[in-house]
Design an enzyme around this catalytic site. Structure first.
Site, short mmCIF file in Angstrom:
data_model
loop_
_atom_site.label_atom_id
_atom_site.label_comp_id
_atom_site.label_asym_id
_atom_site.label_seq_id
_atom_site.Cartn_x
_atom_site.Cartn_y
_atom_site.Cartn_z
N GLU A 273 0.83 -1.21 0.00
CA GLU A 273 0.00 0.00 0.00
C GLU A 273 0.86 1.26 0.00
O GLU A 273 0.48 2.28 -0.59
CB GLU A 273 -0.96 -0.04 1.19
CG GLU A 273 -2.03 -1.12 1.00
CD GLU A 273 -2.90 -1.35 2.22
OE1 GLU A 273 -2.52 -0.89 3.32
OE2 GLU A 273 -3.96 -1.99 2.09
N HIS B 81 -9.75 -12.72 -8.22
CA HIS B 81 -8.90 -13.65 -7.47
C HIS B 81 -9.63 -14.96 -7.18
O HIS B 81 -9.23 -16.01 -7.66
CB HIS B 81 -8.37 -13.03 -6.17
CG HIS B 81 -7.41 -11.93 -6.39
ND1 HIS B 81 -6.14 -12.12 -6.87
CD2 HIS B 81 -7.55 -10.58 -6.24
CE1 HIS B 81 -5.52 -10.96 -6.99
NE2 HIS B 81 -6.36 -10.01 -6.62
N ASP C 180 -2.92 -8.44 -12.05
CA ASP C 180 -3.22 -7.68 -10.85
C ASP C 180 -2.42 -6.38 -10.76
O ASP C 180 -2.90 -5.32 -11.14
CB ASP C 180 -3.02 -8.54 -9.61
CG ASP C 180 -3.72 -7.97 -8.37
OD1 ASP C 180 -4.59 -7.10 -8.54
OD2 ASP C 180 -3.41 -8.41 -7.25
N ASP C 181 -1.17 -6.45 -10.28
CA ASP C 181 -0.34 -5.26 -10.08
C ASP C 181 1.06 -5.49 -10.66
O ASP C 181 2.03 -5.61 -9.91
CB ASP C 181 -0.25 -4.92 -8.58
CG ASP C 181 -1.60 -4.61 -7.99
OD1 ASP C 181 -2.13 -3.51 -8.26
OD2 ASP C 181 -2.15 -5.46 -7.28
N GLU D 157 -10.00 -13.26 -1.86
CA GLU D 157 -8.53 -13.09 -1.84
C GLU D 157 -8.08 -13.25 -0.39
O GLU D 157 -7.53 -12.34 0.22
CB GLU D 157 -8.13 -11.73 -2.40
CG GLU D 157 -6.63 -11.60 -2.65
CD GLU D 157 -6.23 -10.21 -3.12
OE1 GLU D 157 -5.04 -10.03 -3.44
OE2 GLU D 157 -7.08 -9.30 -3.18
#
Length: 502
Positions: A201, A377, A434-435, A352
């Site tokens: 984060e 997920h 996702d990221d 998730e």
């Protein structure tokens, strides 16, 4: 009248009969039949391959067998340590060439690699940096030195700071560490989910000041589409909170401006690259918000979809599920579209988590109760037989992001990923990343590798890959005529891939 239950029981009778009569040596023919029936149920099990595809399939199996017998086996190793091994894999190199269809689960703040953010964006004029008390960084573009604020007391112009350093290579490497989770010692640096999520984060917050600068945002969108196309992806659905963007003088643009910019950049990119189908946005809000705030966000998403029907695909709630508020907590807000008699497709993150039996674990069923279009997920889905049955009947696909699940410590050895059960049953599924920038990947090839070699094992074959790629277009939010156009576009690329490798 033959009921569905009787019909299902009737199909089971031959299999049960085989088991009952096998008191001595089982009949090899019955065994072969059972094996074929079981194989037909897996992802890609009903895909008929051409002669050229079968030839490539034999080659793929041979390569996969070689990798599975080697040590270390990349899917059993943390991705940060396995990445160099994967890059040398002949299977991975084939997957890079393969047309993978669409990326349906990617977050806007991690669309583009951190190398580009640091080596391109932070070298632009008027870029300031501040190092915070919690060992993070903040960036902002400004035509004057920014005023101190609670988390940033001292802002430095990056151009001047680099000039004083002489050789900024080490400094730039340090900046990248703030924008990614990558480390050479992932198990030591991230001993728990809480620790890795905290860094996760912080990296999002650190990148925000760069990405939300209006001139950067345009280039960022375009660069992201370039990276996808380079990995043979033809369509994107991007989850975005549509954060306010700012100009050099501090002027701020709203979400409508961001959506217009996204649409303009996508149109420009398509004009430059006719073999790219397009991109859409799933408007997202954080699950840490209050019910009233989410209700306002849902109302806003309804209006945005009405104003931008070709761009806005639907709505989602993001952020860590464990420790966050469950979907049911927001039931009043999420029921709003139905109460108003309007349609707002949902694409919920759900499951998730590895905390079975908690309120968060219930998100899987609640997502289906709210008629989610896909499940983000779905790591916990294999532990929910009713939810699994419902999602299959409703044709609700799971967005599988294997590297994300491993890096965020839901599973260490990807051979043990619950999606292995879903793949063996042919559950509706797509592969996504996702990221990617936070995990050190681009496109989908790395995640396809982990799913194909690790989760799918030796049973996963070229038919598996073909179905997963086709699924990404079938389960997209595109209207029917654009899905048809995408399938035609993909098939042309697929035929060329097969021809070049068989």
């Amino acid at each position: 009248m033959v009921t569905p239950i009787r019909r299902a029981l009737a199909t089971c009778v031959p299999l049960l009969w085989f088991v009952r009569v096998a008191d001595g040596m089982p009949d090899p023919a019955q065994r072969d039949l059972l094996t074929r029936q079981e194989t037909s149920r897996q992802t890609g099990g009903r895909v008929t391959l051409t002669a050229a595809e079968l030839k490539l399939d034999v080659q793929l199996r041979r390569l996969k067998e070689r990798e599975m017998s080697a040590a270390p086996f990349p899917p059993a190793v943390h991705f940060f340590n396995a990445k160099p091994l994967i890059q040398e894999s002949p299977v991975f190199k084939l997957l890079q060439e393969m047309p993978k269809g669409a990326a349906l689960h990617v977050h806007a703040s991690s669309l583009v690699g951190v190398d580009w953010l640091v080596k391109n964006v932070t070298y632009r004029p008027h870029c300031y940096v501040c190092f915070t008390w919690d060992n993070s960084v903040r960036f902002v573009f400004s035509d004057r030195r920014p005023f101190p604020r609670w988390d940033c007391v001292y802002w430095q112009l990056l151009e001047a700071l680099r000039a004083r350093l002489g050789d900024p290579t080490g400094f730039d490497d340090g900046l990248m560490q703030h924008l990614t989770l990558f480390t050479e010692d992932p198990d030591g640096e991230y001993p728990s989910q809480e620790v890795v999520w905290e860094k996760f984060e912080r990296a999002f917050v650190a990148a925000a000041g760069l990405i939300t600068h209006a001139p950067v945002l345009r280039d960022y969108f375009y660069k992201g589409l370039e990276e996808l196309l380079h990995d043979n992806i033809l369509y994107l659905e991007l989850r975005s909170g549509l954060s306010k963007t700012y100009e050099l003088d501090g002027a701020v643009h709203d979400k409508v401006w961001t959506l217009k910019t996204f649409r303009e950049v996508t149109r420009t990119f398509r004009a430059d690259h006719p073999d790219f189908l397009g991109a859409r946005v799933i408007v997202s809000v954080h699950r840490a918000l209050s019910v009233s705030e989410v209700k306002a966000a849902v109302k806003e998403a309804i209006q945005l979809q009405k104003d931008f029907p070709d761009v806005v695909a639907g709505f989602d709630m993001v952020g860590r599920e464990d420790g966050g508020r469950a979907l049911w907590y927001f039931r009043e807000a999420l029921s709003l579209p139905a109460d108003l008699g309007v349609t707002l497709p949902y694409f919920f993150h759900a499951g998730e988590t590895d905390d079975e039996g908690t309120d968060v674990d219930q998100n899987i069923l609640d997502a289906l109760l709210f008629n989610t279009t896909r499940i983000g997920h779905g790591f916990a889905l294999a532990h929910h037989p009713l939810a699994k049955e419902l999602s299959r009947k409703r044709n609700v696909a799971v967005e599988l992001c294997p590297i994300s699940n491993q890096v965020l410590r839901l599973v260490s050895d990807l051979r043990n990923h619950p999606a292995a059960v879903l793949m063996s049953e042919g559950h509706p599924m797509v592969i996504s990343s996702d990221d990617p920038s936070l995990f050190g990947t681009t496109g989908l090839s790395y995640d396809f590798y982990e799913a194909f070699v690790g989760i799918g094992g030796l049973r996963a074959n070229l038919g598996t890959l073909k179905e997963l790629a086709l699924n990404s277009i079938r389960y997209s939010s595109l209207p029917a005529h654009l899905k048809d156009a995408g399938l035609v576009m993909w098939q042309k690329k697929w035929d060329a891939f097969i021809f070049n490798n068989s």
